[in-house]
Write a protein that holds these residues in place. Structure first.
Motif, mmCIF file in Angstrom:
data_model
loop_
_atom_site.group_PDB
_atom_site.id
_atom_site.type_symbol
_atom_site.label_atom_id
_atom_site.label_comp_id
_atom_site.label_asym_id
_atom_site.label_seq_id
_atom_site.Cartn_x
_atom_site.Cartn_y
_atom_site.Cartn_z
ATOM 1 N N UNK A 18 0.850 -1.190 0.000
ATOM 2 C CA UNK A 18 0.000 0.000 0.000
ATOM 3 C C UNK A 18 0.887 1.242 0.000
ATOM 4 N N UNK A 19 0.880 1.957 -1.109
ATOM 5 C CA UNK A 19 1.698 3.167 -1.220
ATOM 6 C C UNK A 19 0.884 4.378 -0.790
ATOM 7 N N UNK A 20 1.579 5.516 -0.653
ATOM 8 C CA UNK A 20 0.897 6.740 -0.233
ATOM 9 C C UNK A 20 -0.137 7.133 -1.281
ATOM 10 N N UNK A 119 15.454 -6.200 -0.766
ATOM 11 C CA UNK A 119 14.724 -6.741 0.381
ATOM 12 C C UNK A 119 14.298 -5.632 1.343
ATOM 13 N N UNK A 120 15.184 -4.677 1.577
ATOM 14 C CA UNK A 120 14.852 -3.590 2.488
ATOM 15 C C UNK A 120 13.783 -2.674 1.901
ATOM 16 N N UNK A 121 13.775 -2.511 0.588
ATOM 17 C CA UNK A 121 12.750 -1.694 -0.064
ATOM 18 C C UNK A 121 11.365 -2.307 0.137
ATOM 19 N N UNK A 122 11.249 -3.597 -0.126
ATOM 20 C CA UNK A 122 9.958 -4.266 0.071
ATOM 21 C C UNK A 122 9.556 -4.266 1.545
ATOM 22 N N UNK A 123 10.534 -4.493 2.429
ATOM 23 C CA UNK A 123 10.265 -4.490 3.869
ATOM 24 C C UNK A 123 9.724 -3.133 4.323
ATOM 25 N N UNK A 124 10.343 -2.067 3.862
ATOM 26 C CA UNK A 124 9.923 -0.721 4.254
ATOM 27 C C UNK A 124 8.519 -0.412 3.756
ATOM 28 N N UNK A 125 8.232 -0.761 2.524
ATOM 29 C CA UNK A 125 6.913 -0.502 1.960
ATOM 30 C C UNK A 125 5.814 -1.293 2.671
ATOM 31 N N UNK A 126 6.144 -2.496 3.132
ATOM 32 C CA UNK A 126 5.146 -3.325 3.809
ATOM 33 C C UNK A 126 4.960 -2.937 5.273
ATOM 34 N N UNK A 132 4.786 5.955 2.008
ATOM 35 C CA UNK A 132 5.687 6.355 0.929
ATOM 36 C C UNK A 132 5.058 6.057 -0.427
ATOM 37 N N UNK A 133 5.472 6.815 -1.430
ATOM 38 C CA UNK A 133 5.364 6.327 -2.794
ATOM 39 C C UNK A 133 6.564 5.400 -3.027
ATOM 40 N N UNK A 134 6.585 4.715 -4.141
ATOM 41 C CA UNK A 134 7.701 3.813 -4.417
ATOM 42 C C UNK A 134 9.006 4.613 -4.537
ATOM 43 N N UNK A 140 14.707 6.705 0.763
ATOM 44 C CA UNK A 140 14.967 6.358 2.162
ATOM 45 C C UNK A 140 15.826 5.103 2.255
ATOM 46 N N UNK A 141 15.500 4.088 1.466
ATOM 47 C CA UNK A 141 16.216 2.812 1.534
ATOM 48 C C UNK A 141 17.621 2.944 0.942
ATOM 49 N N UNK A 142 17.765 3.642 -0.165
ATOM 50 C CA UNK A 142 19.100 3.854 -0.738
ATOM 51 C C UNK A 142 19.994 4.593 0.248
ATOM 52 N N UNK A 143 19.444 5.620 0.890
ATOM 53 C CA UNK A 143 20.220 6.354 1.889
ATOM 54 C C UNK A 143 20.599 5.443 3.053
ATOM 55 N N UNK A 144 19.670 4.569 3.470
ATOM 56 C CA UNK A 144 19.955 3.644 4.570
ATOM 57 C C UNK A 144 21.045 2.644 4.190
#
Length: 469
Positions: A18-20, A119-126, A132-134, A140-144
């Motif tokens: 579910x995105x923003x 994996x972190x991108x999908x984890x964050x979105x879920x 977030x939007x994609x 956020x994930x790239x910076x992390x």
């Protein structure tokens, strides 16, 4: 792009993400963080460290993974990770052949830039639905990913180091500090028993002591707290900057408290007042005490994150007060569980400093790099605030398919141009080429602010930084 964006949106929706709402997927945002790092490394070859060069090469893997993720979603439907082997192999070979880092380190870097990022991108979105939007999640994930990667390398490298410069010490303190805050957040997510007041505060204190202060003391051979305090009272210039910060913080508290007493929803202009205040607080620090400002920006972000955790968990003594403040000052884009627009303000102010390979010169000022380092302050603190104020009060002509007005965009361009001219007039920046580049960056960023549905505080500073660097 529209058709591609629609296909990706439908794919991630089928995947249960579910995105923003009321925003596009933001696919154009994917390259911003990697490009900012890569361009910085290319433009400042003499200032970049070896670790920064590693990060720049890692960004190539992040770009590949992002591109293949989008293509996979648009062609094959639900992403399954099978597309990650190619970017892993290319990044591994690049590390092994260019840096001669050894096979194990090279393949670990390749896996981290592809599988770790994916994996972190999908984890964050879920885990944070509707937050977030994609594209925003990718930033956020790239910076992390880059932060964790460089932190591990810097800590390992610092263990054998004998002496530290002011910026090296600042960077190490920031990295371990933010990593400790991330650990606190992860522990709260992983263990429900830690979401109660006493366990939470005990865990937070334990984490700060054993994952922050003790390691820093062992690596640096001196107390990081005393070092920061000494930095704050080092001379009259530092004390003036700290005094400005204290005064600004008290003013922000009084303004928020006054708004809370009325229990009225803050208007857009009232929220933007904090943007102007951030400019007034950050700019003197960049000019006079860059290293101290570098640390302060990370400390503010960490405090905001901890406060938001306390708000979400409703932890006494301030959890409910933070929630009441969020209700009054929350943006219409804050539809998830986290107060992301509030967190993005210190991010907007600080992210150019974190991305730049050498934000502070030998005089402890932003010096020749003042404009790129001020990207967030210009685009968000000045431009976005002026656009909101003028657009809401005087706006008559709207951009097509947008709530933003032409008058607001013009106000954004003019206000930023005036600030840059003042910096040029008083000698803080120099060169006609700098003025031309600044003008292009201001116009492009202002037009993007008018058209994009992504979070301004997150994307505009990065876009302006790339154009200015």
């Amino acid at each position: 792009m529209g058709d591609l964006s629609t296909k990706v949106a439908l794919t991630v929706k089928r995947y249960g993400i579910k995105v923003r709402p009321n925003a596009s997927t933001g696919l154009w945002v994917f390259p911003l963080v990697p490009l900012a790092v890569i361009v910085s490394a290319l433009r400042h070859p003499n200032e970049v460290s070896v670790i920064y060069q590693y990060a720049a090469l890692l960004c190539i893997g992040l770009l590949q993974t992002s591109l293949l993720f989008v293509l996979h979603c648009s062609r094959k439907g639900q992403p399954d990770g099978s597309h990650l082997m190619l970017p892993t192999a290319i990044t591994t070979v690049a590390f092994y052949s260019y840096f001669k880092t050894g096979f194990v380190f090279s393949i670990c870097s390749g896996l981290f830039s592809s599988f770790g990022y994916y994996k972190l991108l999908l984890f964050t979105l879920k885990v944070l639905p509707c937050s977030f939007t994609i594209g925003e999640a990718s930033i956020v994930v790239q910076a992390a990913i880059l932060f964790f990667y460089t932190t591990v390398l810097n800590v390992i490298n610092s263990i054998a180091q004998v002496t530290f410069t002011k910026m090296q010490t600042s960077t190490l303190i920031i990295q371990l500090g933010v990593l400790t805050v991330a650990l606190i957040c992860w522990l709260c997510y992983r263990f429900k028993s830690l979401r109660k007041p006493i366990p939470f505060y005990m865990m937070a204190v334990f984490s700060c002591v054993f994952f922050l202060f003790v390691p820093l003391h062992l690596i640096l051979n001196f107390s990081p707290i005393l070092w920061i305090l000494q930095l704050m009272i080092n001379d009259a210039r530092a004390m003036r900057v700290v005094s400005i910060w204290i005064f600004g913080s008290l003013l922000a508290f009084l303004v928020a408290r006054s708004q809370m007493r009325g229990a009225k929803k803050a208007t857009t202009i009232q929220r933007k007042a904090f943007h102007i205040l951030a400019v007034l607080m950050f700019t003197p620090g960049l000019v006079m005490e860059c290293s101290l400002t570098f640390i302060a920006s990370a400390v503010i972000l960490s405090i905001f994150i901890v406060f938001d955790v306390m708000r979400v968990l409703c932890l006494p003594p301030f959890g409910q007060a933070f929630q009441d403040t969020f209700v009054v000052y929350g943006d219409d884009k804050d539809v998830g569980i986290t107060a992301l627009t509030a967190l993005y303000l210190p991010v907007a102010c600080g992210i150019p400093m974190f991305v730049h390979p050498s934000p502070c010169d030998i005089t402890d000022s932003a010096g020749f790099y003042l404009l790129p380092v001020m990207s967030g302050l210009l685009s968000i603190g000045i431009g976005d605030s002026a656009a909101s104020a003028v657009g809401s009060k005087c706006g008559r002509f709207h951009w097509k398919h947008s709530k933003k007005t032409v008058e607001g965009t013009l106000a954004s361009i003019i206000s930023q141009a005036l600030i840059v001219y003042c910096l040029f007039y008083y000698g803080f920046v120099s060169g006609e080429e700098t003025l031309i580049r600044s003008g292009i960056a201001i116009v492009v960023t202002s037009l993007m602010e008018a058209k994009t549905t992504q979070i301004d505080n997150l994307v505009l500073p990065l876009l302006m930084y790339i154009l200015l660097v």
